[in-house]
Each structure stands twice: as C-alpha cells, then as structure tokens.
Scaffold this motif. Structure first.
Motif, PDB file in Angstrom:
ATOM      1  N   ASP A 228     -37.350  21.920  -3.462  1.00 18.61           N
ATOM      2  CA  ASP A 228     -37.293  23.366  -3.063  1.00 18.61           C
ATOM      3  C   ASP A 228     -37.765  24.224  -4.138  1.00 18.61           C
ATOM      4  OD1 ASP A 228     -36.317  22.724  -0.710  1.00 18.61           O
ATOM      5  OD2 ASP A 228     -34.343  23.010  -1.021  1.00 18.61           O
ATOM      6  N   PRO A 229     -39.113  23.912  -4.707  1.00 22.75           N
ATOM      7  CA  PRO A 229     -39.478  24.756  -6.029  1.00 22.75           C
ATOM      8  C   PRO A 229     -39.923  26.221  -5.428  1.00 22.75           C
ATOM      9  CG  PRO A 229     -41.110  23.138  -5.396  1.00 22.75           C
ATOM     10  CD  PRO A 229     -39.680  22.949  -4.530  1.00 22.75           C
ATOM     11  N   VAL A 230     -39.610  27.217  -6.252  1.00 21.03           N
ATOM     12  CA  VAL A 230     -40.170  28.540  -6.017  1.00 21.03           C
ATOM     13  C   VAL A 230     -40.691  28.895  -7.250  1.00 21.03           C
ATOM     14  CG1 VAL A 230     -39.570  30.995  -5.341  1.00 21.03           C
ATOM     15  CG2 VAL A 230     -38.255  29.189  -4.295  1.00 21.03           C
ATOM     16  N   VAL A 231     -42.134  29.200  -7.117  1.00 20.03           N
ATOM     17  CA  VAL A 231     -42.928  29.620  -8.413  1.00 20.03           C
ATOM     18  C   VAL A 231     -43.196  31.162  -8.328  1.00 20.03           C
ATOM     19  CG1 VAL A 231     -44.993  29.012  -9.846  1.00 20.03           C
ATOM     20  CG2 VAL A 231     -43.946  27.286  -8.641  1.00 20.03           C
ATOM     21  N   TYR A 232     -42.997  31.658  -9.481  1.00 20.44           N
ATOM     22  CA  TYR A 232     -43.397  33.113  -9.480  1.00 20.44           C
ATOM     23  C   TYR A 232     -43.924  33.496 -11.020  1.00 20.44           C
ATOM     24  CZ  TYR A 232     -38.898  34.071 -11.447  1.00 20.44           C
ATOM     25  OH  TYR A 232     -37.513  34.183 -12.158  1.00 20.44           O
ATOM     26  N   LYS A 233     -44.501  34.728 -11.110  1.00 27.95           N
ATOM     27  CA  LYS A 233     -45.002  35.235 -12.401  1.00 27.95           C
ATOM     28  C   LYS A 233     -44.489  36.594 -12.682  1.00 27.95           C
ATOM     29  CE  LYS A 233     -49.300  35.538 -15.276  1.00 27.95           C
ATOM     30  NZ  LYS A 233     -48.983  36.780 -15.778  1.00 27.95           N
ATOM     31  N   ASN A 234     -43.958  36.591 -13.883  1.00 25.11           N
ATOM     32  CA  ASN A 234     -43.808  38.238 -14.403  1.00 25.11           C
ATOM     33  C   ASN A 234     -44.621  38.202 -15.906  1.00 25.11           C
ATOM     34  OD1 ASN A 234     -42.084  36.796 -16.423  1.00 25.11           O
ATOM     35  ND2 ASN A 234     -40.154  37.481 -15.489  1.00 25.11           N
ATOM     36  N   GLU A 235     -44.187  39.347 -16.571  1.00 26.45           N
ATOM     37  CA  GLU A 235     -44.702  39.653 -17.719  1.00 26.45           C
ATOM     38  C   GLU A 235     -44.577  38.596 -18.774  1.00 26.45           C
ATOM     39  OE1 GLU A 235     -40.812  41.420 -17.730  1.00 26.45           O
ATOM     40  OE2 GLU A 235     -42.511  41.337 -16.319  1.00 26.45           O
ATOM     41  N   ARG A 236     -43.309  37.975 -18.673  1.00 27.97           N
ATOM     42  CA  ARG A 236     -42.941  36.757 -19.606  1.00 27.97           C
ATOM     43  C   ARG A 236     -43.705  35.524 -19.265  1.00 27.97           C
ATOM     44  NH1 ARG A 236     -36.977  36.454 -20.513  1.00 27.97           N
ATOM     45  NH2 ARG A 236     -37.664  34.831 -22.166  1.00 27.97           N
ATOM     46  N   GLY A 237     -44.462  35.369 -18.214  1.00 29.67           N
ATOM     47  CA  GLY A 237     -45.010  33.915 -17.740  1.00 29.67           C
ATOM     48  C   GLY A 237     -44.617  33.680 -16.471  1.00 29.67           C
ATOM     49  N   TYR A 238     -44.846  32.248 -16.275  1.00 33.30           N
ATOM     50  CA  TYR A 238     -44.637  31.526 -14.907  1.00 33.30           C
ATOM     51  C   TYR A 238     -43.214  30.916 -15.131  1.00 33.30           C
ATOM     52  CZ  TYR A 238     -49.487  31.725 -14.051  1.00 33.30           C
ATOM     53  OH  TYR A 238     -50.825  32.338 -13.872  1.00 33.30           O
ATOM     54  N   HIS A 239     -42.488  31.222 -13.710  1.00 38.27           N
ATOM     55  CA  HIS A 239     -41.000  30.552 -13.811  1.00 38.27           C
ATOM     56  C   HIS A 239     -40.984  29.732 -12.450  1.00 38.27           C
ATOM     57  CE1 HIS A 239     -39.631  33.620 -16.851  1.00 38.27           C
ATOM     58  NE2 HIS A 239     -40.516  34.390 -16.286  1.00 38.27           N
ATOM     59  N   MET A 240     -40.255  28.962 -12.451  1.00 36.31           N
ATOM     60  CA  MET A 240     -39.940  27.973 -11.290  1.00 36.31           C
ATOM     61  C   MET A 240     -38.247  28.049 -11.104  1.00 36.31           C
ATOM     62  SD  MET A 240     -40.902  23.956 -10.395  1.00 36.31           S
ATOM     63  CE  MET A 240     -42.527  24.205 -10.808  1.00 36.31           C
ATOM     64  N   VAL A 251     -36.703  27.063 -14.680  1.00 30.87           N
ATOM     65  CA  VAL A 251     -37.733  26.504 -15.736  1.00 30.87           C
ATOM     66  C   VAL A 251     -38.758  27.330 -15.973  1.00 30.87           C
ATOM     67  CG1 VAL A 251     -36.867  24.046 -15.384  1.00 30.87           C
ATOM     68  CG2 VAL A 251     -38.847  25.120 -14.317  1.00 30.87           C
ATOM     69  N   TRP A 252     -39.695  27.326 -16.921  1.00 29.71           N
ATOM     70  CA  TRP A 252     -40.622  28.331 -17.448  1.00 29.71           C
ATOM     71  C   TRP A 252     -41.969  27.518 -18.012  1.00 29.71           C
ATOM     72  CZ3 TRP A 252     -35.644  27.883 -19.300  1.00 29.71           C
ATOM     73  CH2 TRP A 252     -35.495  27.133 -20.230  1.00 29.71           C
ATOM     74  N   SER A 253     -43.061  28.475 -17.963  1.00 32.97           N
ATOM     75  CA  SER A 253     -44.130  28.073 -18.509  1.00 32.97           C
ATOM     76  C   SER A 253     -45.067  29.253 -18.854  1.00 32.97           C
ATOM     77  CB  SER A 253     -44.601  27.435 -17.253  1.00 32.97           C
ATOM     78  OG  SER A 253     -46.336  26.773 -17.569  1.00 32.97           O
ATOM     79  N   LYS A 254     -45.908  28.870 -19.773  1.00 33.96           N
ATOM     80  CA  LYS A 254     -46.822  30.173 -20.138  1.00 33.96           C
ATOM     81  C   LYS A 254     -48.264  29.867 -19.318  1.00 33.96           C
ATOM     82  CE  LYS A 254     -44.526  32.128 -23.614  1.00 33.96           C
ATOM     83  NZ  LYS A 254     -44.441  33.623 -23.512  1.00 33.96           N
ATOM     84  N   ASP A 255     -48.463  28.639 -19.007  1.00 35.99           N
ATOM     85  CA  ASP A 255     -49.762  28.779 -18.518  1.00 35.99           C
ATOM     86  C   ASP A 255     -49.639  28.050 -16.793  1.00 35.99           C
ATOM     87  OD1 ASP A 255     -49.079  25.787 -18.595  1.00 35.99           O
ATOM     88  OD2 ASP A 255     -50.796  25.438 -20.007  1.00 35.99           O
ATOM     89  N   GLY A 256     -48.322  27.832 -16.278  1.00 37.55           N
ATOM     90  CA  GLY A 256     -48.260  27.237 -15.110  1.00 37.55           C
ATOM     91  C   GLY A 256     -48.417  25.852 -14.815  1.00 37.55           C
TER      92      GLY A 256
END
Length: 275
Positions: A228-240, A251-256
């Motif tokens: 059940d991953p949910v991916v979204y982006k805000n000013e800090r980067g990508y989040h799941m 969890v988090w990512s700079k480039d997705g």
C-alpha cells in the motif's frame, strides 16, 4: 484540492454495513467524496469508476486532468461481486449511473496476472485476473476513461519476480524531468512475502519499466510484507507512506528513485525482516 472552490477531493473504496452493523471496507468501485477540510468529514459525490477495484489513488496528470490509479479486478461480465449489504459504490454494478467496465479492455502483461486472485476472497473461477488500471478525466467531475498501461520487468523470472508486472496497489507521481513514477507491491515465492517496487514511464499511459524493488533498497526503507505505498512530493522532496502489517512507515527521497528510512528494532511479534 480544487483551489477554485476550496474543496478537498478524494477517491476511496467504500465502507459497507454488515447485518451485524459493523462497517467494513470492500473492494468496491472508486467512490468520489469531498470535504471543506482535508481532515473531513467527507461527503459522497458519485461512483467515478464502477465495478470491483482496489486501492484507488488520485494524482494530477500535469495537464489539468485527474488520474485515478487502481488495481482492476476483472470479471467475465465486467461487473463484480453482489454484496449482501448496503454500500456506497456497491460493486455489483447496480449503483445509479454505473456502467460495467469491459472485461476484454486490455491484454494482461503475463498469464500469472490473468489468473491472480484477490487475497480477501476464496479462489473463485469467475475472477479473470488483476492488473494495473488508470482512469483519466478532464476534471474531478469526469467523464472517466479507463487505460491499462503495460508494466515490464527486464529479465523477469517467475521464481524471483512473481506478480511484479501486475501493478498491485499502485500510486503515481511525476518527476521534474517529466518521467512518471509508479510505486506498487508484488509477491514472490521466496522469503519475506510482499515487497515494494518502482517502475518508470515517459507518460502516465506507460509503458512502465521496473527499475528497483524492495529487495534492492537500503535497510529501513521496505521490509518483507510491505504494501500500500502512497507517493507524494512537497518542498523537501518525495515521500512514501506504506505499511508492513505491524508498522506504518514513512520513507523519503530527493529524486524519487533512491530512498532512505529509519531502521527499527524487530519485535518478537514482527516476523518481517529488512529487505
């Protein structure tokens, strides 16, 4: 959020009341609901995508339209279960304005997907399989058109990759370079049960190519049993946001594509291990 009205929109599987008055979420159609606040309460609008489906996740198509990525459960007559209880978006195709989806809408990526059964049901010969589907509309009010993008895993091996190409529990995000990111989960016959996987495509319409999976991610990002991953982006980067049964995880990512997360001690009740 619709900035012209200030309303928050969401698409959900419906809650259904059983004869004993308990509420359960079933794999109904994609139910559209709105609220004046992101925390709700949300009110029923319509059934945007009828039939039986799982995990509808909305995203902007980047061109003014709306996407709903979902896991399609295809039945021979294009409808689905007859639920013996009142439901919003009842998946028996009887809801007002519902049009059953065609069962021959697109080929399955592999024979495995054409016979894949939902985990919540006993094996049923009427179910013709599960696959990724994306509904698109020019606005939040529709009309909706279904698409069935292809997912491919280079050098796919049945004993290692399982149903990785079926698109289970999808979530979409668009990268700055225009590439589309698809997060899903898959099962395979080796240890640690389900895992997360990422695929990319030049368009939300696909075709998608698997680029990484939970078996390759760093410790603390995705454990065995993740889904059940949910991916979204805000000013800090990508989040799941996802879960592995006993734990919810952020969890988090700079480039997705490259992800980091916290490593937590494994409890005596948690049978999963870091992938």
């Amino acid at each position: 959020r619709d900035h012209s009205t200030g309303l928050w929109h969401g698409w959900f599987n419906a809650g259904c009341q059983t004869p004993t008055s308990f509420m359960h979420t079933f794999q109904t159609g994609a139910v559209h609901a709105v609220a004046s606040d992101v925390a709700g309460p949300y009110g029923f609008v319509d059934v945007s995508v009828p039939g039986e489906l799982e995990n509808p996740m909305a995203a902007s198509d980047g061109e003014g339209g709306v996407l709903i990525a979902y896991l399609d459960h295809t039945w021979p007559n294009g409808s689905a279960l007859n639920l013996p209880m009142p439901c919003f978006g009842a998946s028996n195709g009887t809801e007002a304005g519902a049009t059953p989806r065609p069962s021959e809408a697109a080929p399955f990526p592999r024979p495995l997907c054409a016979t894949l059964q939902p985990e919540s049901h006993a094996p049923d010969p009427k179910i013709e399989g599960r696959r990724l589907a994306i509904a698109r509309a020019p606005s939040m009010s529709g009309p909706w058109t279904d698409h069935y993008p292809k997912i491919s895993k280079p050098n796919w091996q049945a004993d290692k990759d399982g149903d990785i190409e079926c698109g289970i529990n999808p979530s979409l995000a668009k990268l700055p370079n225009g590439t589309w990111l698809l997060a899903t989960r898959y099962d395979h016959p080796i240890s640690n049960r389900s895992h997360l996987t990422l695929a990319t495509a030049p368009s939300w319409r696909g075709p998608y190519t698997v680029v990484s999976s939970g078996l390759q991610w760093t410790e603390g990002v995705a454990t065995g049993g993740s889904e059940d991953p949910v991916v979204y982006k805000n000013e800090r980067g990508y989040h799941m946001i996802h879960h592995d049964g006993p734990h919810g995880r952020h969890v988090w990512s700079k480039d997705g594509l490259t992800w980091d997360g916290y490593t937590e001690p494994t409890s005596s009740k948690d049978q999963s291990t870091d992938a």
